[in-house]
Motif scaffolding. Structure first.
Motif, mmCIF file in Angstrom:
data_model
loop_
_atom_site.group_PDB
_atom_site.id
_atom_site.type_symbol
_atom_site.label_atom_id
_atom_site.label_comp_id
_atom_site.label_asym_id
_atom_site.label_seq_id
_atom_site.Cartn_x
_atom_site.Cartn_y
_atom_site.Cartn_z
ATOM 1 N N ARG A 111 11.143 8.697 -8.561
ATOM 2 C CA ARG A 111 11.695 7.892 -7.460
ATOM 3 C C ARG A 111 13.175 8.190 -7.254
ATOM 4 O O ARG A 111 13.679 8.171 -6.137
ATOM 5 C CB ARG A 111 11.484 6.403 -7.719
ATOM 6 C CG ARG A 111 10.033 5.971 -7.579
ATOM 7 C CD ARG A 111 9.864 4.527 -7.955
ATOM 8 N NE ARG A 111 10.567 3.624 -7.045
ATOM 9 C CZ ARG A 111 10.026 3.143 -5.939
ATOM 10 N NH1 ARG A 111 8.803 3.444 -5.616
ATOM 11 N NH2 ARG A 111 10.721 2.350 -5.156
ATOM 12 N N ASP A 152 0.804 -1.227 0.000
ATOM 13 C CA ASP A 152 0.000 0.000 0.000
ATOM 14 C C ASP A 152 0.839 1.280 0.000
ATOM 15 O O ASP A 152 0.301 2.380 0.074
ATOM 16 C CB ASP A 152 -1.023 -0.008 1.138
ATOM 17 C CG ASP A 152 -0.368 0.033 2.501
ATOM 18 O OD1 ASP A 152 0.785 0.466 2.589
ATOM 19 O OD2 ASP A 152 -1.009 -0.384 3.474
ATOM 20 N N GLY A 153 2.155 1.131 -0.110
ATOM 21 C CA GLY A 153 2.996 2.324 -0.237
ATOM 22 C C GLY A 153 3.454 2.922 1.082
ATOM 23 O O GLY A 153 4.201 3.888 1.083
ATOM 24 N N GLN A 201 1.114 4.257 -5.110
ATOM 25 C CA GLN A 201 0.429 3.682 -3.957
ATOM 26 C C GLN A 201 0.427 4.755 -2.881
ATOM 27 O O GLN A 201 1.474 5.179 -2.431
ATOM 28 C CB GLN A 201 1.163 2.434 -3.452
ATOM 29 C CG GLN A 201 1.317 1.356 -4.494
ATOM 30 C CD GLN A 201 0.005 0.885 -5.033
ATOM 31 O OE1 GLN A 201 -0.993 0.896 -4.327
ATOM 32 N NE2 GLN A 201 -0.026 0.512 -6.295
ATOM 33 N N PRO A 202 -0.729 5.194 -2.462
ATOM 34 C CA PRO A 202 -0.750 6.396 -1.626
ATOM 35 C C PRO A 202 -0.334 6.184 -0.163
ATOM 36 O O PRO A 202 -0.235 7.143 0.574
ATOM 37 C CB PRO A 202 -2.207 6.862 -1.720
ATOM 38 C CG PRO A 202 -2.983 5.672 -2.098
ATOM 39 C CD PRO A 202 -2.075 4.755 -2.857
ATOM 40 N N GLY A 203 -0.070 4.950 0.244
ATOM 41 C CA GLY A 203 0.375 4.761 1.624
ATOM 42 C C GLY A 203 -0.742 4.917 2.625
ATOM 43 O O GLY A 203 -0.548 5.418 3.732
ATOM 44 N N ILE A 204 -1.925 4.496 2.213
ATOM 45 C CA ILE A 204 -3.094 4.603 3.085
ATOM 46 C C ILE A 204 -3.478 3.190 3.508
ATOM 47 O O ILE A 204 -3.578 2.293 2.672
ATOM 48 C CB ILE A 204 -4.267 5.242 2.311
ATOM 49 C CG1 ILE A 204 -3.917 6.677 1.902
ATOM 50 C CG2 ILE A 204 -5.551 5.208 3.109
ATOM 51 C CD1 ILE A 204 -3.873 7.643 3.020
ATOM 52 N N TYR A 262 6.392 13.115 -0.563
ATOM 53 C CA TYR A 262 6.312 12.284 -1.760
ATOM 54 C C TYR A 262 4.989 11.539 -1.756
ATOM 55 O O TYR A 262 4.643 10.883 -0.783
ATOM 56 C CB TYR A 262 7.490 11.302 -1.771
ATOM 57 C CG TYR A 262 7.427 10.252 -2.863
ATOM 58 C CD1 TYR A 262 7.886 10.528 -4.146
ATOM 59 C CD2 TYR A 262 6.927 8.986 -2.608
ATOM 60 C CE1 TYR A 262 7.836 9.571 -5.151
ATOM 61 C CE2 TYR A 262 6.871 8.019 -3.606
ATOM 62 C CZ TYR A 262 7.331 8.320 -4.870
ATOM 63 O OH TYR A 262 7.279 7.370 -5.844
ATOM 64 N N ILE A 263 4.233 11.684 -2.839
ATOM 65 C CA ILE A 263 3.000 10.906 -2.958
ATOM 66 C C ILE A 263 3.099 10.098 -4.240
ATOM 67 O O ILE A 263 3.104 10.650 -5.343
ATOM 68 C CB ILE A 263 1.757 11.815 -2.962
ATOM 69 C CG1 ILE A 263 1.708 12.564 -1.616
ATOM 70 C CG2 ILE A 263 0.489 10.983 -3.132
ATOM 71 C CD1 ILE A 263 0.501 13.431 -1.449
ATOM 72 N N GLY A 264 3.246 8.798 -4.085
ATOM 73 C CA GLY A 264 3.486 7.928 -5.228
ATOM 74 C C GLY A 264 2.209 7.286 -5.721
ATOM 75 O O GLY A 264 1.109 7.662 -5.343
ATOM 76 N N ASP A 272 14.394 -0.396 -4.445
ATOM 77 C CA ASP A 272 15.074 0.338 -5.522
ATOM 78 C C ASP A 272 14.377 0.081 -6.865
ATOM 79 O O ASP A 272 14.066 -1.031 -7.197
ATOM 80 C CB ASP A 272 16.542 -0.105 -5.604
ATOM 81 C CG ASP A 272 17.353 0.866 -6.433
ATOM 82 O OD1 ASP A 272 16.758 1.554 -7.272
ATOM 83 O OD2 ASP A 272 18.575 0.932 -6.233
ATOM 84 N N ALA A 318 13.399 11.405 -5.439
ATOM 85 C CA ALA A 318 13.026 11.259 -4.039
ATOM 86 C C ALA A 318 14.077 10.485 -3.253
ATOM 87 O O ALA A 318 14.084 10.502 -2.033
ATOM 88 C CB ALA A 318 11.681 10.552 -3.931
ATOM 89 N N GLY A 319 14.970 9.787 -3.974
ATOM 90 C CA GLY A 319 15.989 9.002 -3.284
ATOM 91 C C GLY A 319 15.565 7.579 -3.017
ATOM 92 O O GLY A 319 16.221 6.876 -2.241
ATOM 93 N N LEU A 320 14.474 7.138 -3.646
ATOM 94 C CA LEU A 320 14.055 5.745 -3.458
ATOM 95 C C LEU A 320 14.843 4.813 -4.371
ATOM 96 O O LEU A 320 15.158 3.690 -4.001
ATOM 97 C CB LEU A 320 12.557 5.586 -3.752
ATOM 98 C CG LEU A 320 11.594 6.056 -2.682
ATOM 99 C CD1 LEU A 320 10.175 6.069 -3.216
ATOM 100 C CD2 LEU A 320 11.679 5.179 -1.452
ATOM 101 N N SER A 321 15.141 5.285 -5.576
ATOM 102 C CA SER A 321 15.919 4.481 -6.515
ATOM 103 C C SER A 321 17.266 5.154 -6.749
ATOM 104 O O SER A 321 17.357 6.376 -6.762
ATOM 105 C CB SER A 321 15.205 4.372 -7.863
ATOM 106 O OG SER A 321 13.989 3.713 -7.719
ATOM 107 N N LEU A 351 10.824 16.818 2.297
ATOM 108 C CA LEU A 351 10.219 16.138 1.150
ATOM 109 C C LEU A 351 8.831 15.599 1.475
ATOM 110 O O LEU A 351 8.613 14.977 2.507
ATOM 111 C CB LEU A 351 11.138 14.975 0.746
ATOM 112 C CG LEU A 351 10.631 14.036 -0.350
ATOM 113 C CD1 LEU A 351 10.533 14.773 -1.670
ATOM 114 C CD2 LEU A 351 11.556 12.843 -0.475
ATOM 115 N N ARG A 373 -2.076 14.935 2.963
ATOM 116 C CA ARG A 373 -0.718 15.069 3.501
ATOM 117 C C ARG A 373 -0.051 16.343 3.008
ATOM 118 O O ARG A 373 0.831 16.885 3.668
ATOM 119 C CB ARG A 373 0.127 13.859 3.111
ATOM 120 C CG ARG A 373 -0.382 12.548 3.676
ATOM 121 C CD ARG A 373 0.778 11.629 4.023
ATOM 122 N NE ARG A 373 1.889 11.800 3.100
ATOM 123 C CZ ARG A 373 2.110 11.014 2.052
ATOM 124 N NH1 ARG A 373 1.341 9.996 1.825
ATOM 125 N NH2 ARG A 373 3.127 11.247 1.275
#
Lengths: 227, 202
Positions: free
Chosen positions: B47, A83-84, B84-87, B80-82, A227, B50-53, B78, B139
């Protein structure tokens, strides 16, 4: 960032995970039910004689606890990955190893602790002598956090794989062997009325080492996986 | 004054080169609009920023310092809303917003501003995709940070929702914030400095 907000964030994470576990009971009840079923089938399948069971009992309880933990590990980061939420934790200004440690606390509270509470009942079922029950509980109290901590490395490495369960088991079962050996040796010693301090101290050392280093390794593995 | 800079980024997807020698820079008060067809590497670029990749080659700099080396300061700025919203589906709207990291501000006001008909104590799994997206976008109002990286923020939003988000972006940029975004419909930001990066154009 100050200490205060870090503490608050970790507390919020543990609380969130416990709340989610409470809402979806299946997830944490599964390993517990598995543990109880395996441990209670053994006397039926082998023999109800105390001598046989005393020989098998410690091993059965520990193997069941170990497999029950393994069962729960695949889900340690999976839901957060899908879910991120995991991305959000990676991008938070807090140190990732501490976040992993908070996740581990919540994981242990929902899987390790129920096993610990159920273990004395299983010990009676397997007819372990009364003198060994305290040692059994002590080995599980020291050992189940080790299982969670080491398992988090495997869970972090396999989180991005769709079917990582088997690979996870292959990766971490060898690392579980030392804890399994020393824990069952301690219970054996207690059954035979011998000193158990040495074994328990070694388990304690494993606990300290794994809780210190596993979150670092798991955090690095998470960065690679995402990554 | 904050500055985000990417130098000579290179991205490989398997053996296939998505982009190379890509340099962008963004200063306070600017919007970077990343455009390109599906599969051009828009999400990957975001990404990386944002430093994820990690990029195959090149470096992302925040105020002149590689973001790998100042992750704590960078992440504190930062949002970041990707994709997948992280909900969390199992939690209510209020719990989701309260337990997310690094939140401050008035949750009720944020939900009121963004949400048409979202109740705070409704469990998220009863909400539609667009409503979930709105909860995630809350957010923007609740997490402090100079740099917003938004991957397809308009997905599943209705016209009114898009207007609200564009107003938020304009407001943020006017207050010397920075926004990086992708979307299939170009943003209609009046009076805002929009830089464009086109991926997969070659």
């Amino acid at each position: 960032m100050n200490q205060d907000s870090l503490g608050k964030a970790l507390y919020a994470l543990i609380r969130r995970d416990l709340l989610l576990a409470y809402r979806s009971r299946g997830e944490w009840l599964n390993p517990l039910v598995f543990f109880i079923i395996v441990a209670s089938l053994f006397p039926l399948a082998t023999s109800a004689e105390q001598q046989v069971l005393a020989l098998l009992g410690p091993g059965v309880i520990w193997v069941a606890a170990l497999l029950a933990t393994l069962l729960s590990l695949d889900g340690l980061f999976r839901a957060d990955y899908e879910d991120g939420s995991l991305e959000q934790w990676l991008l938070s200004p807090y140190p990732l190893p501490l976040i992993v440690l908070a996740k581990l606390c919540a994981h242990w509270l929902t899987t390790g602790l129920p096993l610990l509470i159920a273990a004395p009942v299983m010990a009676v079922l397997l007819r372990l002598p009364d003198t060994a029950i305290a040692t059994l509980v002590a080995t599980l109290a020291l050992g189940t956090p080790v299982l969670s901590a080491i398992g988090s490395i495997g869970a972090a490495l396999t989180v991005s794989l769709r079917r990582g369960g088997m690979l996870l088991a292959l990766l971490i079962l060898p690392l579980y062997a030392p804890a399994l050996i020393f824990a069952t040796m301690a219970i054996d010693a207690a059954i035979h009325g011998l000193q158990t301090t040495g074994h328990l101290l070694i388990l304690g050392a494993m606990l300290v080492l794994s809780v210190m280093f596993a979150p670092l390794a798991a955090a690095a593995a998470l960065r690679i996986s995402l990554d | 004054m904050n500055e985000l800079k990417a130098q000579d980024l290179e991205c490989l997807r398997g053996d296939y080169l998505l982009f190379e020698a890509l340099s962008v820079s963004l200063r306070a008060g600017e919007v970077l609009y990343v455009e390109g067809p599906n599969g051009a590497g828009k999400t990957t670029l975001l990404r990386m920023l944002a430093g994820l990749s990690l990029p195959e080659a090149g470096e992302v700099l925040w105020n002149g310092e590689p973001i790998r080396r100042c992750r704590e300061q960078y992440n504190a700025e930062l949002v970041y809303i990707g994709h997948q919203p992280g909900i969390k589906a199992g939690l209510s709207v209020r719990e989701n917003l309260r337990l997310a990291p690094r939140l401050r501000g008035d949750i009720e006001a944020a939900v009121e501003h963004l949400g048409i008909g979202i109740k705070l104590d409704e469990p998220v799994h009863t909400l539609s995709a667009g409503q979930r997206r709105r909860v995630a976008l809350c957010r923007l109002m609740l997490q402090p940070g100079a740099l917003w990286i938004l991957d397809e923020p308009y997905t599943a939003l209705d016209r009114r929702g898009i207007e609200v988000v564009e107003a938020l972006i304009a407001q943020h940029v006017a207050a010397d914030g920075m926004v990086v975004l992708t979307s299939h419909q170009p943003p209609t930001l009046a009076g805002v400095d929009v830089r464009r990066v086109a991926l997969g154009a070659a």
